[in-house]
Write a protein that holds these residues in place. Structure first.
Motif, short mmCIF file in Angstrom:
data_model
loop_
_atom_site.label_atom_id
_atom_site.label_comp_id
_atom_site.label_asym_id
_atom_site.label_seq_id
_atom_site.Cartn_x
_atom_site.Cartn_y
_atom_site.Cartn_z
N ASP A 57 2.45 44.36 8.16
CA ASP A 57 1.72 43.40 7.53
C ASP A 57 0.28 43.51 7.68
O ASP A 57 -0.33 43.13 6.65
N VAL A 58 -0.34 43.70 8.80
CA VAL A 58 -1.72 43.51 9.02
C VAL A 58 -2.31 44.49 8.38
O VAL A 58 -3.39 44.45 7.48
N ARG A 59 -1.71 45.75 8.29
CA ARG A 59 -2.31 46.91 7.39
C ARG A 59 -2.28 46.75 6.04
O ARG A 59 -3.27 47.17 5.29
N LEU A 60 -1.30 46.41 5.61
CA LEU A 60 -1.26 46.03 4.01
C LEU A 60 -2.02 45.08 3.58
O LEU A 60 -2.56 45.20 2.50
N TRP A 63 -6.82 43.74 6.62
CA TRP A 63 -7.61 43.41 7.44
C TRP A 63 -8.48 44.37 8.41
O TRP A 63 -9.25 44.52 8.66
N LEU A 64 -7.36 45.37 8.87
CA LEU A 64 -7.98 46.61 9.57
C LEU A 64 -9.09 47.17 8.94
O LEU A 64 -9.99 47.66 9.54
N ASP A 65 -8.72 47.54 7.52
CA ASP A 65 -9.94 48.30 7.00
C ASP A 65 -11.02 47.62 7.05
O ASP A 65 -12.25 48.05 7.28
N ALA A 267 -6.29 41.69 15.13
CA ALA A 267 -5.76 41.22 13.61
C ALA A 267 -4.35 41.07 13.63
O ALA A 267 -4.13 39.99 13.05
N GLN A 268 -3.63 41.59 14.48
CA GLN A 268 -2.20 40.87 14.38
C GLN A 268 -1.98 39.51 14.83
O GLN A 268 -1.10 38.83 14.18
N SER A 269 -2.50 39.23 15.98
CA SER A 269 -2.51 37.93 16.59
C SER A 269 -3.11 36.97 15.78
O SER A 269 -2.45 35.93 15.38
N VAL A 270 -4.14 37.21 15.16
CA VAL A 270 -4.83 36.12 13.97
C VAL A 270 -3.92 35.96 12.94
O VAL A 270 -3.76 34.98 12.60
N HIS A 271 -3.57 37.19 12.39
CA HIS A 271 -2.59 37.05 11.29
C HIS A 271 -1.52 36.18 11.40
O HIS A 271 -1.08 35.73 10.58
N ASP A 272 -0.70 36.57 12.66
CA ASP A 272 0.50 35.73 13.03
C ASP A 272 0.12 34.07 12.94
O ASP A 272 1.02 33.42 12.44
N ILE A 273 -0.99 33.80 13.42
CA ILE A 273 -1.27 32.54 13.75
C ILE A 273 -1.54 31.75 12.29
O ILE A 273 -1.17 30.85 12.09
#
Ligand SMILES: O=P(O)(O)OC[C@H]1O[C@H](O[C@H]2O[C@H](CO)[C@@H](O)[C@H](O)[C@H]2O)[C@H](O)[C@@H](O)[C@@H]1O
Length: 384
Positions: A57-60, A63-65, A267-273
């Motif tokens: 999810d995060v990669r797609l 965000w990470l890029d 990134a994952q934590s922020v994305h989830d919230i």
């Protein structure tokens, strides 16, 4: 160009440079760049989200890029001898052909500004104060403060920052300026009949004895922002180096001091919230994730609002100049470009695409520019 993300999609916005007739033929100012990454078309790229694992999810969503691209790896300089320019310097000089130095072009700028009413907009971090590891210690130098103070004697001057308005006022310490905090969502500007059409605009007497206009278009989001900020503090508390900053109408999650291997976790934590907050969106700054309301309001809109408050909207004799270093400043550069009224000055020591017109390398060049502007205005005032 700004890469913005909400929890559903990534959106790559690229503005279209408008025609340059107002500045171009009359001003002698350079034409807008016509090639390179500032394209002449608008591109809205929506990445549909497949249902996959959390990390995907995060990669797609990119965000990470975006987090990585906000902190590019410096290439080793290659040079044959001490007298030769490094590849990096050559690239920078080539870039300056598109974004000429505002210092080298100072005479051109003042020739154009001679019969105009200059209005100055200044970003804070990376423009007036150098980027430092600890956001609470991003102090501006006294020389910079004096230069801003001096120029503000002659030119209406506003600070437009992603920080909370109180924090940036505390750093700058000059009550004679106008301030827009939270990326323009908290404006303290001049009292004016011109802004009567705006709801959420009230008179304020925060500054002793002086009445100002307070404009807070995102006030209804305050409880939501406060709630997400608390959750962000909670979920990042075990990530070493992570820091959540309260910017009133927005929240910053800093990862400058976080080891790169933990960026995915952030990134994952922020994305989830954020999945629980469809009315909030995320944008990427300099090693910072910025969460703010989904609202058609940004630093560009804040400049327009302030120009309107000063009585200068649609005015041929005004010359707004905006100096900034960040992606969020591009919104302001775009507005000035589109209005063909004034211009942006992009502060960068590395070649990057921008909607600005001119460039300055770093805060020390910003200082030189402000000093020169102050001196020039002072001399012009004496001649009257
Ligand atoms: O609009 P600005 O005034 O440029 O504010 C944008 C963000 O600036 C600050 O963060 C940045 O500067 C910090 C201090 O140099 C640095 O540590 C951080 O990595 C940078 O992203 C500020 O702390 C943020 O809240 C602002 O949104």
């Amino acid at each position: 160009m700004e890469l913005e993300t909400n929890h559903n999609a990534s959106v790559l916005n690229n503005s279209s440079p408008k025609n340059n007739s107002r500045l171009g033929p009359h001003s002698g100012l350079p034409k807008y760049p016509t090639s390179g990454a500032v394209s002449s078309s608008s591109l809205h790229l929506t990445v549909p989200r497949k249902k996959t694992g959390l990390l995907d999810d995060v990669r797609l969503s990119g965000w990470l890029d975006a987090m990585k691209s906000s902190s590019p790896t410096q290439l080793e300089p290659s040079r044959d001898s001490a007298t030769e320019l490094t590849d990096k310097e050559i690239a920078y000089r080539n870039w300056m052909l598109k974004y000429p130095s505002a210092l080298a072009s100072f005479d051109k700028i003042t020739t154009y500004a001679k019969d105009k009413k200059v209005v100055l907009f200044l970003d804070y971090d990376g423009t007036l104060s150098p980027i430092v590891d600890n956001p609470d210690q991003a102090f501006m130098s006294n020389n910079m403060r004096m230069a801003v103070k001096n120029v503000a004697k002659y030119v209406p001057t506003a600070i437009i920052s992603g920080r909370s308005r109180d924090k940036v006022l505390e750093f700058v310490g000059l009550t004679e300026l106008y301030y827009a905090g939270s990326h323009g969502m908290d404006i303290m500007g001049p009292v004016s009949a011109n802004t009567d059409g705006h709801t959420n605009c009230v008179r304020s007497t925060e500054k002793q004895g002086k009445e100002d206009n307070l404009y807070q278009p995102a006030s209804e989001f305050l409880p939501m922002i406060d709630e997400i900020r608390k959750s962000l503090v909670e979920i990042t508390k075990d990530i070493e180096g992570a820091k959540v900053e309260d910017n009133r109408f927005c929240v910053s999650v800093h990862y400058r001091n976080v080891e790169e291997k933990s960026w995915t976790t952030i990134a994952q934590s922020v994305h989830d919230i954020m999945k629980n907050y469809p009315r909030l969106r995320l944008s990427h700054g300099r090693k910072v994730l910025e969460i703010r309301p989904v609202l058609d309001w940004d630093k560009g809109k804040a400049c327009e609002f302030l120009l309107e408050s000063l009585g200068y909207s649609n005015c041929d004799t005004v010359l707004p100049i905006y100096i900034g270093d960040d992606r969020t400043d591009e919104d302001a550069f775009k507005v000035l470009r589109a209005g063909n009224q004034g211009f942006g000055i992009f502060v960068s020591s590395a070649p990057k695409a921008s909607n600005a017109f001119y460039s300055l390398r770093d805060t020390s060049e910003v200082l030189e520019f402000l000093k020169s502007l102050g001196k020039w205005k002072e001399a012009s005032a004496l001649q009257l």
